[in-house]
Every structure is written in structure tokens, then in C-alpha cells.
Motif scaffolding. Structure first.
Motif, PDB file in Angstrom:
ATOM      1  N   ALA A   1     -35.914  16.392  38.885  1.00  0.00           N
ATOM      2  CA  ALA A   1     -34.938  17.477  39.022  1.00  0.00           C
ATOM      3  C   ALA A   1     -34.714  18.124  37.658  1.00  0.00           C
ATOM      4  N   ALA A   2     -35.316  19.273  37.418  1.00  0.00           N
ATOM      5  CA  ALA A   2     -35.240  19.923  36.110  1.00  0.00           C
ATOM      6  C   ALA A   2     -33.816  20.285  35.730  1.00  0.00           C
ATOM      7  N   GLY A   3     -33.008  20.696  36.723  1.00  0.00           N
ATOM      8  CA  GLY A   3     -31.640  21.079  36.431  1.00  0.00           C
ATOM      9  C   GLY A   3     -30.826  19.956  35.825  1.00  0.00           C
ATOM     10  N   ARG A   4     -31.115  18.728  36.246  1.00  0.00           N
ATOM     11  CA  ARG A   4     -30.372  17.584  35.709  1.00  0.00           C
ATOM     12  C   ARG A   4     -30.716  17.339  34.241  1.00  0.00           C
ATOM     13  N   TRP A   5     -31.969  17.591  33.883  1.00  0.00           N
ATOM     14  CA  TRP A   5     -32.354  17.422  32.477  1.00  0.00           C
ATOM     15  C   TRP A   5     -31.762  18.533  31.623  1.00  0.00           C
ATOM     16  N   VAL A   6     -31.623  19.708  32.177  1.00  0.00           N
ATOM     17  CA  VAL A   6     -30.965  20.791  31.440  1.00  0.00           C
ATOM     18  C   VAL A   6     -29.509  20.419  31.161  1.00  0.00           C
ATOM     19  N   LEU A   7     -28.829  19.898  32.194  1.00  0.00           N
ATOM     20  CA  LEU A   7     -27.441  19.475  32.011  1.00  0.00           C
ATOM     21  C   LEU A   7     -27.345  18.380  30.957  1.00  0.00           C
ATOM     22  N   TYR A   8     -28.285  17.455  30.970  1.00  0.00           N
ATOM     23  CA  TYR A   8     -28.276  16.388  29.968  1.00  0.00           C
ATOM     24  C   TYR A   8     -28.461  16.971  28.568  1.00  0.00           C
ATOM     25  N   GLY A   9     -29.379  17.913  28.409  1.00  0.00           N
ATOM     26  CA  GLY A   9     -29.570  18.546  27.106  1.00  0.00           C
ATOM     27  C   GLY A   9     -28.323  19.264  26.626  1.00  0.00           C
ATOM     28  N   VAL A  10     -27.641  19.942  27.550  1.00  0.00           N
ATOM     29  CA  VAL A  10     -26.388  20.621  27.202  1.00  0.00           C
ATOM     30  C   VAL A  10     -25.339  19.600  26.772  1.00  0.00           C
ATOM     31  N   ALA A  11     -25.264  18.469  27.482  1.00  0.00           N
ATOM     32  CA  ALA A  11     -24.293  17.427  27.129  1.00  0.00           C
ATOM     33  C   ALA A  11     -24.563  16.884  25.731  1.00  0.00           C
ATOM     34  N   VAL A  12     -25.845  16.664  25.407  1.00  0.00           N
ATOM     35  CA  VAL A  12     -26.194  16.190  24.060  1.00  0.00           C
ATOM     36  C   VAL A  12     -25.764  17.219  23.015  1.00  0.00           C
ATOM     37  N   ALA A  13     -25.990  18.499  23.300  1.00  0.00           N
ATOM     38  CA  ALA A  13     -25.578  19.551  22.366  1.00  0.00           C
ATOM     39  C   ALA A  13     -24.060  19.551  22.173  1.00  0.00           C
ATOM     40  N   LEU A  14     -23.311  19.282  23.244  1.00  0.00           N
ATOM     41  CA  LEU A  14     -21.850  19.203  23.129  1.00  0.00           C
ATOM     42  C   LEU A  14     -21.433  18.022  22.274  1.00  0.00           C
ATOM     43  N   VAL A  15     -22.112  16.880  22.439  1.00  0.00           N
ATOM     44  CA  VAL A  15     -21.824  15.725  21.592  1.00  0.00           C
ATOM     45  C   VAL A  15     -21.996  16.103  20.124  1.00  0.00           C
ATOM     46  N   CYS A  16     -23.089  16.780  19.833  1.00  0.00           N
ATOM     47  CA  CYS A  16     -23.389  17.153  18.448  1.00  0.00           C
ATOM     48  C   CYS A  16     -22.417  18.198  17.911  1.00  0.00           C
ATOM     49  N   SER A  17     -21.829  18.991  18.780  1.00  0.00           N
ATOM     50  CA  SER A  17     -20.965  20.091  18.347  1.00  0.00           C
ATOM     51  C   SER A  17     -19.503  19.689  18.227  1.00  0.00           C
ATOM     52  N   THR A  18     -19.101  18.615  18.886  1.00  0.00           N
ATOM     53  CA  THR A  18     -17.690  18.243  18.877  1.00  0.00           C
ATOM     54  C   THR A  18     -17.305  17.469  17.625  1.00  0.00           C
ATOM     55  N   HIS A  19     -18.174  16.562  17.188  1.00  0.00           N
ATOM     56  CA  HIS A  19     -17.925  15.846  15.928  1.00  0.00           C
ATOM     57  C   HIS A  19     -19.246  15.309  15.418  1.00  0.00           C
ATOM     58  N   LEU A  20     -19.482  15.486  14.131  1.00  0.00           N
ATOM     59  CA  LEU A  20     -20.776  15.144  13.561  1.00  0.00           C
ATOM     60  C   LEU A  20     -21.152  13.693  13.819  1.00  0.00           C
ATOM     61  N   PHE A  21     -20.192  12.772  13.676  1.00  0.00           N
ATOM     62  CA  PHE A  21     -20.517  11.358  13.799  1.00  0.00           C
ATOM     63  C   PHE A  21     -20.507  10.857  15.241  1.00  0.00           C
ATOM     64  N   ALA A  22     -20.197  11.738  16.189  1.00  0.00           N
ATOM     65  CA  ALA A  22     -20.351  11.367  17.596  1.00  0.00           C
ATOM     66  C   ALA A  22     -21.817  11.152  17.943  1.00  0.00           C
ATOM     67  N   VAL A  23     -22.725  11.730  17.147  1.00  0.00           N
ATOM     68  CA  VAL A  23     -24.158  11.572  17.422  1.00  0.00           C
ATOM     69  C   VAL A  23     -24.617  10.134  17.258  1.00  0.00           C
ATOM     70  N   LEU A  24     -23.793   9.282  16.680  1.00  0.00           N
ATOM     71  CA  LEU A  24     -24.190   7.890  16.474  1.00  0.00           C
ATOM     72  C   LEU A  24     -24.315   7.128  17.789  1.00  0.00           C
ATOM     73  N   VAL A  25     -23.827   7.693  18.892  1.00  0.00           N
ATOM     74  CA  VAL A  25     -24.008   7.041  20.196  1.00  0.00           C
ATOM     75  C   VAL A  25     -25.365   7.377  20.800  1.00  0.00           C
ATOM     76  N   LEU A  26     -26.015   8.437  20.320  1.00  0.00           N
ATOM     77  CA  LEU A  26     -27.231   8.914  20.977  1.00  0.00           C
ATOM     78  C   LEU A  26     -28.400   7.937  20.930  1.00  0.00           C
ATOM     79  N   PRO A  27     -28.567   7.132  19.874  1.00  0.00           N
ATOM     80  CA  PRO A  27     -29.653   6.144  19.931  1.00  0.00           C
ATOM     81  C   PRO A  27     -29.558   5.199  21.115  1.00  0.00           C
ATOM     82  N   ALA A  28     -28.336   4.982  21.631  1.00  0.00           N
ATOM     83  CA  ALA A  28     -28.175   4.111  22.798  1.00  0.00           C
ATOM     84  C   ALA A  28     -28.845   4.708  24.026  1.00  0.00           C
ATOM     85  N   HIS A  29     -29.024   6.030  24.070  1.00  0.00           N
ATOM     86  CA  HIS A  29     -29.687   6.674  25.205  1.00  0.00           C
ATOM     87  C   HIS A  29     -31.148   6.241  25.319  1.00  0.00           C
ATOM     88  N   LEU A  30     -31.742   5.868  24.191  1.00  0.00           N
ATOM     89  CA  LEU A  30     -33.163   5.519  24.214  1.00  0.00           C
ATOM     90  C   LEU A  30     -33.428   4.262  25.037  1.00  0.00           C
TER      91      LEU A  30
END
Length: 508
Positions: free
Chosen positions: A165-194
Motif C-alpha cells: 500500500a503506497a499510501g501507507r508508506w507516504v504517511l510513514y514518510g510524512v510522520a518521520v518528517a514531523l518527528v524531525c521537524s518538532t525537535h531535533l533530538f526526537a530523531v534519536l527514536v528513529l533507529p528503533a524503526h530499523l
């Protein structure tokens, strides 16, 4: 010993579709967070938001080139928001709304991972945390960061569930961008996605992360160039991890309880997934392809989520301390509020996995949390709940005609302008109404002695203890007032540190 077979199994996919997440969890959490506004006055960080949001777009861009560049997306949002008002409750309302969104997404993520009861318990625990009440009533972006992080895990679960479902991956990409935009150190959770990047979805996960992390790269470069602005942060050692449960929960005793339950929840989720894997293997060996066995295959994929949730909880403090030692000191407790939803979710999974009495246990956990964290909830709802009580300082200042006031840190002027009435002493050092374009201070006259000429009394206000201003040269303005021919008459300090000190100096 309880075996995995006795644990309550996760909800089947068909059941998930029939079960909706209670919308009232968002209202409960949002209301709990908004109640934290109470009498607590705005502190320096929140007043920085006020200062930034009041500026023009060009002014905010100028500010971002010197300080707080990684907060620019939040400042842009607040620039629009404050056009409707500047009251404390209005300034803090967006954070409360963000907490409500985070709670709803957390409840739905718990439902997807295990059951509706797991999601409800997790959201209930999240709602009663003192840290949630604090940051949910805080005019900064920390609540937004927590909501964006929960959204990213929720969106990733949906995307992995249906990789095509391509739309779901688009939403996920948008969510990641929001994480990065709300606070710089919020990105430290993203390695857990791997941990969830399984073979079939691996390229899509990396692609969404790569695109979504573009704001982090930009804001990270800006932040690195402005690292002088956080030079006040001391270097920390591994001992800070002992305070991590309190930091995430906002309370010590209940934080330790939740951290223990979180580890138990990870173990239980692992064992449930292991039991599902065994059923799946048995079904495959028997060449059975019934619906229940296909659902077992899905349940067997739950083990990566154990690593993902634990990573969400423990990677941010580990990585933040690593950045502190490898780049520049950045370890500040509030940067790690994004781990609070993971703590609540893992605790909710642990309770929901009990073979029986899970409703009673969940209710008991929430009640216990309310009891243990009650003193902390009271503290953050006091007038000095943000440790910078400007209304208190205004009550201490008994101004007489021709009294002057001098600020130990010029950025304090924003708070006094916000709360003061017409009875304020004369701000003799003010040289303009607009804040500095490159910071949160204000342009001031440099000659204190000349500014105080003809004055008999001057009030001096600074952030910090009495000792920090009256001994040594910690607050240069105090020494300048004394050299102008004034001596200390009285000094009072607000409760808790750093707090504010109000001192009256009279001419010798």
C-alpha cells in the motif's frame, strides 16, 4: 512459572478491524495535560516562544540564523496561533491537543500490537504521568515531538502490515518528517524503526526514512552552527541513566514501577510472539492453511516489535549521551520526553498480557500511579511550577515614584513585559521596544551609572540564587549597580532553583 501458552494472546487481525480505539482516551489525556496549565506561570523557555512568535516572518528567519534554528517549524506554527491571543491558556493549548493526539495513537498502537485493553491501559497510564501534565501545559514543542514519534510508529505498523500500500508508506514518510521537524533530538527514536525493516519492506523503510529525515539534516546543520547557544549544558556521565525513569514519567516511585513493568512487557511480548511462531511452524509442517494459522504467522512477526519498543525507550538517552561526549554536551532531561509513550505502552502490554484480572490490574495500576505521583502533580500546578515565578517577583517589588529597575539578564524583560502592570519601576536601561534580532535579549544602554543618575532606589532582578548575584561576578549588572553608588537593602529569592532573585539597592 507462567508459560507463554497461558498468556492472553494478541487480538486476531479480523478482530482488529471490528474494534475501534476509544476516542475518549484522547479527551482524557488532553484534559489531564491541559489541567497542568493551572496557576503555573510561563518560564524562560515559554517566554522565548512568545518572543519568537511575535516577530515577523523575516524576524523569525533572522533569529533562526543565530539561535534556536531547530525550533523554527514550531515558531512558525505559533506565529500563526498567537494571532488569536496571547493568554497563558491559549499559548499552552496546542501542547495539550498534541498530547490528546499522542494518547489516541498510543491506544490504537497498543490495540494493533496486542488488544484494545492494552491500548486503553497504555493511554490511561500515559495520561496520568506528571511529565505529560508538565509538557502538555508547556508552550514549547516537546508535546508535538512526542505525538509525532507515536504517529511514526503507528504509521510504520500500518505500512509493514500492508507493504504494497503506497499510501501507507507516504504517511510513514510524512510522520518521520514531523518527528524531525518538532525537535531535533526526537530523531534519536528513529533507529528503533530499523528493527521492523523486514526483508520485504526493507527498501521502503529506508526510502521513507531517507526522505523524511531531510528536515533533520537541515535543522541538524543549523543546530550545529548554533551550538554556542547551549554552552550552558554541563557534561554528563552514565549516572544520569539512574534518573531516567523519573525523567520519563515525571515522578520517581511510579517511574521505577513503570520501568519494571516495561521490561516485563517486553519479555511477555517476546514470549507471546515465540508461542505464535511455534504454532506457525507446526501449521506449516502439517501443511495446514486455515485462517487461524495465517494469523499465527502474523503474530510471529511480533518479536521485531520487542526490539522496536525497547529501542524507542532506551536508545534516546543512550544516543544523547553519546552525542554529548562525541560532539558537544547536549544531555538535558526534557529532550527525552519522547520516551514517555514507550514507557506507558510497554507497561500497558505487560498488564494486558496477564491471563486474568487484567481489567482490575490495569485499573489498579492507574490508581497507584495517581497516588504515587500526586505530590509531583501538585508541584507542577503551583504558581512556581515552572521555577521562574515572575508574578511573585512583581508582588515583591513595591515600587515608589522614580524607582528604577535593572535586569540581570536582559531576556527577563520579556516576562516582566508580559505580566507587569502600570506600577512597574522605570526600565532605565531599555533602549528599544523590540527584542534583539539575533536572540531573546533586548538592546540596553551600556552605562549603568549614567542611567541611574538622580535615582535613589533601584530594583535588580536576576535568574538564579541570591548567592549567584551577590557573591563574585556571576551577574555583572549587580556589580555595576553597586559601583554606581548603591548598596543592598533587601533580597528575596523564589522557591526552588534556579528561580528568581529580587533585590532592592538604595543609594549610599
Amino acid at each position: 512459572m507462567t508459560t507463554a501458552a497461558t498468556l492472553a494472546p494478541p487480538v486476531r487481525p479480523a478482530e482488529r478491524r471490528r474494534t475501534s480505539t476509544p476516542w475518549w482516551m484522547a479527551l482524557l489525556a488532553g484534559a489531564a495535560a491541559f489541567s497542568g496549565t493551572g496557576a503555573a506561570t510561563l518560564n524562560g523557555d515559554e517566554l522565548a516562544t512568545v518572543s519568537a512568535a511575535r516577530r515577523s516572518l523575516a524576524g523569525m528567519w533572522e533569529l533562526a540564523q543565530h539561535i534556536d534554528g531547530h525550533f523554527l517549524p514550531y515558531y512558525l506554527f505559533m506565529h500563526v496561533w498567537v494571532k488569536a491571543g496571547m493568554a497563558e491558556l491559549w499559548l499552552r493549548l496546542p501542547s495539550a491537543l498534541a498530547i490528546g493526539v499522542a494518547a489516541w495513537l498510543l491506544a490504537d498502537l497498543g490495540r494493533r500490537l496486542h488488544s484494545t485493553r492494552a491500548g486503553v491501559i497504555a493511554a490511561g497510564v500515559f495520561a496520568i504521568l506528571p511529565s505529560v501534565s508538565y509538557f502538555g501545559a508547556f508552550a514549547r514543542s516537546y508535546a508535538f515531538a512526542a505525538a509525532a514519534v507515536v504517529l511514526s510508529f503507528w504509521a510504520l505498523h500500518r505500512a509493514v502490515e500492508r507493504p504494497g500500500a503506497a499510501g501507507r508508506w507516504v504517511l510513514y514518510g510524512v510522520a518521520v518528517a514531523l518527528v524531525c521537524s518538532t525537535h531535533l533530538f526526537a530523531v534519536l527514536v528513529l533507529p528503533a524503526h530499523l528493527a521492523l525493516a523486514r526483508r520485504g519492506a526493507l527498501p521502503r523503510v529506508f526510502a521513507a526514512l531517507a526522505v523524511g529525515c531531510v528536515p533533520a539534516a537541515v535543522l541538524g546543520l543549523i543546530g550545529y552552527g548554533e551550538r554556542h547557544a547551549i554552552s550552558w549544558i554541563p557534561q554528563r556521565g552514565p549516572e544520569v541513566w539512574l534518573k531516567f525513569p523519573k525523567m520519563a514519567a515525571g515522578t520517581t516511585a511510579f517511574g521505577v514501577v513503570l520501568f519494571t513493568l516495561a521490561l516485563a512487557g517486553a519479555v511477555l511480548l517476546w514470549r507471546v510472539a515465540g508461542a505464535a511462531a511455534a504454532r506457525s511452524a507446526a501449521a506449516e509442517a502439517a501443511a495446514v492453511h486455515e485462517a487461524t494459522d495465517r494469523s499465527a504467522v502474523r503474530e510471529a512477526a511480533g518479536r521485531p516489535w520487542v526490539f522496536a519498543l525497547l529501542g524507542w525507550l532506551v536508545l534516546p538517552p543512550l544516543l544523547l549521551l553519546a552525542v554529548s561526549h562525541l560532539v558537544t554536551p547536549v544531555y538535558v532531561d526534557r529532550y527525552l520526553f519522547v520516551t514517555a509513550p514507550a514507557l506507558a505502552l510497554l507497561a500497558g502490554l505487560a498488564v494486558a498480557a496477564l491471563p486474568r484480572f487484567h481489567v482490575v490490574a490495569g485499573t489498579a495500576l492507574v490508581v497507584l500511579g495517581c497516588v504515587l505521583s500526586f505530590p509531583d502533580h501538585v508541584d507542577i500546578r503551583e504558581e512556581n511550577g515552572r521555577f521562574e515565578n515572575i508574578p511573585w517577583a512583581l508582588r515583591v517589588i513595591k515600587a515608589e515614584p522614580e524607582d528604577a529597575i535593572v535586569y540581570g539578564q536582559s531576556q527577563l524583560r520579556t516576562g516582566f513585559d508580559y505580566y507587569a502592570d502600570s506600577l512597574m519601576p522605570v526600565d532605565v536601561l531599555r533602549s528599544g521596544d523590540e527584542p534583539s534580532p539575533d536572540g531573546f535579549g533586548h538592546p540596553e544602554r551600556s552605562d549603568v551609572s549614567a542611567a541611574l543618575e538622580g535615582r535613589e532606589r533601584v530594583w535588580v532582578v536576576w535568574r538564579g540564587s541570591k548567592k549567584s548575584g551577590l557573591e563574585g561576578d556571576g551577574i555583572p549588572r549587580v556589580g555595576e549597580v553597586e559601583r554606581a553608588g548603591f548598596e543592598l537593602s533587601l533580597a528575596k529569592h523564589s522557591a526552588d532553583l534556579p528561580g528568581l532573585t529580587v533585590a532592592l539597592f538604595t543609594r549610599k
